[in-house]
Write a protein that holds these residues in place. Structure first.
Motif, short mmCIF file in Angstrom:
data_model
loop_
_atom_site.label_atom_id
_atom_site.label_comp_id
_atom_site.label_asym_id
_atom_site.label_seq_id
_atom_site.Cartn_x
_atom_site.Cartn_y
_atom_site.Cartn_z
N SER A 278 0.80 -1.44 -0.60
CA SER A 278 -0.25 0.31 0.02
C SER A 278 0.84 0.91 0.46
CB SER A 278 -1.26 -0.39 1.62
OG SER A 278 0.13 -0.17 2.44
N ASN A 279 1.79 1.89 0.54
CA ASN A 279 2.92 2.08 0.55
C ASN A 279 2.29 3.78 0.73
OD1 ASN A 279 5.25 1.43 -1.15
ND2 ASN A 279 4.87 2.16 -2.65
N ILE A 280 1.73 3.26 2.66
CA ILE A 280 0.96 4.60 3.10
C ILE A 280 2.32 5.43 3.60
CG2 ILE A 280 -0.29 5.06 4.96
CD1 ILE A 280 -2.25 4.05 2.46
N PRO A 281 2.57 6.14 3.14
CA PRO A 281 3.63 7.43 3.83
C PRO A 281 4.00 7.68 5.19
CG PRO A 281 1.90 8.90 2.94
CD PRO A 281 1.93 6.94 2.70
N PRO A 282 4.68 7.41 5.76
CA PRO A 282 4.82 7.01 7.78
C PRO A 282 4.06 8.07 8.52
CG PRO A 282 6.87 6.61 6.91
CD PRO A 282 6.11 7.12 5.96
N HIS A 283 4.68 9.15 7.91
CA HIS A 283 4.39 11.01 8.41
C HIS A 283 3.72 11.59 7.10
CE1 HIS A 283 6.12 9.65 11.99
NE2 HIS A 283 7.29 9.62 11.18
N PRO A 284 2.67 11.97 6.28
CA PRO A 284 1.91 12.15 4.88
C PRO A 284 2.36 13.69 5.11
CG PRO A 284 0.44 11.41 6.26
CD PRO A 284 1.92 10.61 6.67
N HIS A 285 2.77 14.17 4.77
CA HIS A 285 2.48 16.24 4.67
C HIS A 285 1.54 16.48 3.18
CE1 HIS A 285 3.62 20.01 4.74
NE2 HIS A 285 4.09 20.45 3.18
N TYR A 286 0.44 15.91 3.05
CA TYR A 286 0.17 16.43 1.96
C TYR A 286 -0.10 17.87 1.43
CZ TYR A 286 -2.16 11.86 3.43
OH TYR A 286 -2.36 10.65 4.08
N PHE A 287 -0.51 17.80 0.24
CA PHE A 287 -1.01 18.66 -1.18
C PHE A 287 -1.69 19.60 -0.19
CE2 PHE A 287 -2.39 20.71 -4.97
CZ PHE A 287 -1.31 21.18 -5.76
N THR A 288 -2.49 18.87 0.10
CA THR A 288 -3.74 20.47 1.23
C THR A 288 -3.22 21.20 1.74
OG1 THR A 288 -4.80 18.31 2.63
CG2 THR A 288 -5.45 19.28 0.11
N GLN A 289 -2.12 20.58 2.72
CA GLN A 289 -1.51 22.02 3.67
C GLN A 289 -0.66 23.26 2.59
OE1 GLN A 289 0.27 17.92 5.23
NE2 GLN A 289 0.43 19.34 6.81
N LEU A 290 0.17 22.81 1.23
CA LEU A 290 0.38 23.93 0.20
C LEU A 290 -0.67 24.97 0.06
CD1 LEU A 290 3.28 22.69 -1.11
CD2 LEU A 290 3.08 23.81 1.64
N PHE A 291 -1.81 24.28 -0.51
CA PHE A 291 -3.06 24.57 -1.22
C PHE A 291 -4.50 23.89 -0.88
CE2 PHE A 291 0.95 24.21 -4.20
CZ PHE A 291 1.09 25.19 -4.19
N PRO A 292 -4.83 25.00 0.72
CA PRO A 292 -6.30 24.19 0.65
C PRO A 292 -7.33 23.76 -0.57
CG PRO A 292 -5.45 25.89 2.03
CD PRO A 292 -4.40 25.77 1.41
N ASP A 293 -7.44 24.60 -0.73
CA ASP A 293 -8.29 24.89 -2.13
C ASP A 293 -8.61 23.59 -2.76
OD1 ASP A 293 -6.26 25.94 -3.42
OD2 ASP A 293 -7.60 26.69 -5.34
N TRP A 294 -7.32 22.69 -2.98
CA TRP A 294 -7.40 21.83 -4.01
C TRP A 294 -8.20 20.75 -3.38
CZ3 TRP A 294 -5.67 16.36 -3.68
CH2 TRP A 294 -5.48 16.06 -4.73
N ARG A 295 -9.16 20.01 -4.44
CA ARG A 295 -10.06 18.83 -3.96
C ARG A 295 -10.15 17.25 -4.45
NH1 ARG A 295 -10.34 21.67 -0.36
NH2 ARG A 295 -12.33 23.38 0.03
N VAL A 296 -9.29 16.29 -3.95
CA VAL A 296 -10.00 15.03 -4.14
C VAL A 296 -10.73 14.61 -5.22
CG1 VAL A 296 -9.57 12.27 -3.80
CG2 VAL A 296 -8.15 14.35 -2.45
N THR A 297 -11.27 14.25 -6.37
CA THR A 297 -12.44 13.67 -6.91
C THR A 297 -12.48 11.97 -5.86
OG1 THR A 297 -11.35 14.46 -8.64
CG2 THR A 297 -13.01 12.79 -8.94
N PRO A 298 -13.91 12.61 -6.33
CA PRO A 298 -14.19 11.01 -5.13
C PRO A 298 -13.66 9.93 -6.11
CG PRO A 298 -16.01 12.37 -4.77
CD PRO A 298 -15.01 13.21 -5.89
#
Length: 323
Positions: A278-298
């Motif tokens: 699954s390659n889950i990052p141990p300490h994720p730093h998500y894109f939304t922390q830089l760009f809060p308006d970015w959204r994930v398509t369900p």
């Protein structure tokens, strides 16, 4: 600030083509710097707007050609996607290093030394830096889970560290973006292309077997393209490496979502293959922390869009001028 022109290395690839579409939708001129064009893929995704793409054949280590291209087209933003993938890097580590590491350094050096008005840089990092890649299949060595077990992963990690040095010593800002399993129209290569190909098969009434099992996070390709473009147009100060939050799902979940769009399609689709990491990052730093308006398509919406791409007859299937 002018946003007229962006250079896309690797713009002939799957993600690169959707990056071109996003740039065109924003009224920009994309310049593709790659070893060859992909007219078929551009025609499928971009439609008549493919004629607006400027293509320059070149190698990243042809630094003078790279500089001249940026100067001639007044490039202000760089989106760096060009890379050799895992199999090629494993078979020929030197070639992989030249393209993935030295080619990336060539872009940073272009910004540092060429005196060009480059205002932003995004580049493709990878979840492979955390451990086994999805396309590698199962890994027996548990110790490898927190370190790259492939040359490809090591090269990607090296570029992340190099980007940090260019910020620290020369003030060159960048954003490395780490997608997980990218799916959508025209994804056709690699083990994890299976779900995308299953959606295509369902749209065409065909049978297909996805060749792996397990839970991974799925990123719809238009989301990924928007992330690369936004990071290049709005590059914040610093050397950032960010993970894309996606939709965790099993391959069976993916098939069920296809069946929800095309009832009965699940009867023509199957899942059979190894359990992949699954390659889950141990300490994720998500894109939304830089760009809060970015959204994930369900996931359901992304699958529907993928199926519609193949089953809806359109005169100009990819025109960015369509609503």
């Amino acid at each position: 600030m002018s946003r007229s022109t962006a250079l896309v290395t690797g713009g002939s690839g799957f993600i690169g083509t959707w990056v071109l579409r996003e740039l065109l939708q924003q009224g920009m001129t994309p310049v593709v710097y790659d070893v060859r064009p992909n007219a078929r893929r551009w025609s499928q995704v971009l439609g008549s707007d493919a004629a607006r793409v400027i293509f320059v054949e070149g190698d990243l280590l042809e630094t003078e050609r790279l500089r001249q291209t940026c100067q001639q087209h007044d490039v202000q933003h760089l989106i760096h996607l060009a890379a050799l993938l895992t199999p090629a890097c494993q078979q020929d580590p030197w070639a992989g290093c030249k393209v993935n590491v030295l080619g990336s350094v060539a872009l940073f050096e272009l910004i540092r030394t060429a005196g060009l008005p480059i205002q932003g840089l995004s580049y493709a990092s990878s979840y492979a830096v955390y451990g086994p890649e999805e396309d590698d299949g199962p890994q027996a060595d548990d110790a490898a889970q927190d370190r790259p077990p492939t040359f490809y992963g090591a090269f990607k990690l090296a570029v992340d560290l190099i980007a940090e040095q260019y910020w620290r010593h020369f003030g060159i800002a960048s954003v490395g973006v780490r997608p997980h399993v990218v799916y959508g129209p025209e994804r056709d290569a690699g083990l994890t292309a299976g779900p995308s190909l299953a959606a295509k098969a369902a749209a065409l009434g065909e049978r297909y077997t996805i060749g792996y099992t397990g839970v991974v996070s799925y990123d719809y390709v238009e989301d990924v393209a928007r992330a690369f473009v936004q990071a290049a147009l709005e590059t914040p100060r610093g050397a950032h490496v960010v993970d894309l939050p996606g939709n965790p799902a099993t391959t069976e979940d993916f098939v069920r979502e296809i069946d929800a769009v095309i009832p009965g399609a699940a009867g023509r689709l199957s899942v059979d293959g190894p359990l992949i990491p699954s390659n889950i990052p141990p300490h994720p730093h998500y894109f939304t922390q830089l760009f809060p308006d970015w959204r994930v398509t369900p996931l359901a919406e992304g699958i529907r869009k993928t199926i519609d791409f193949y089953r809806v007859g359109r005169q100009d299937p990819g025109s960015t001028h369509q609503p």
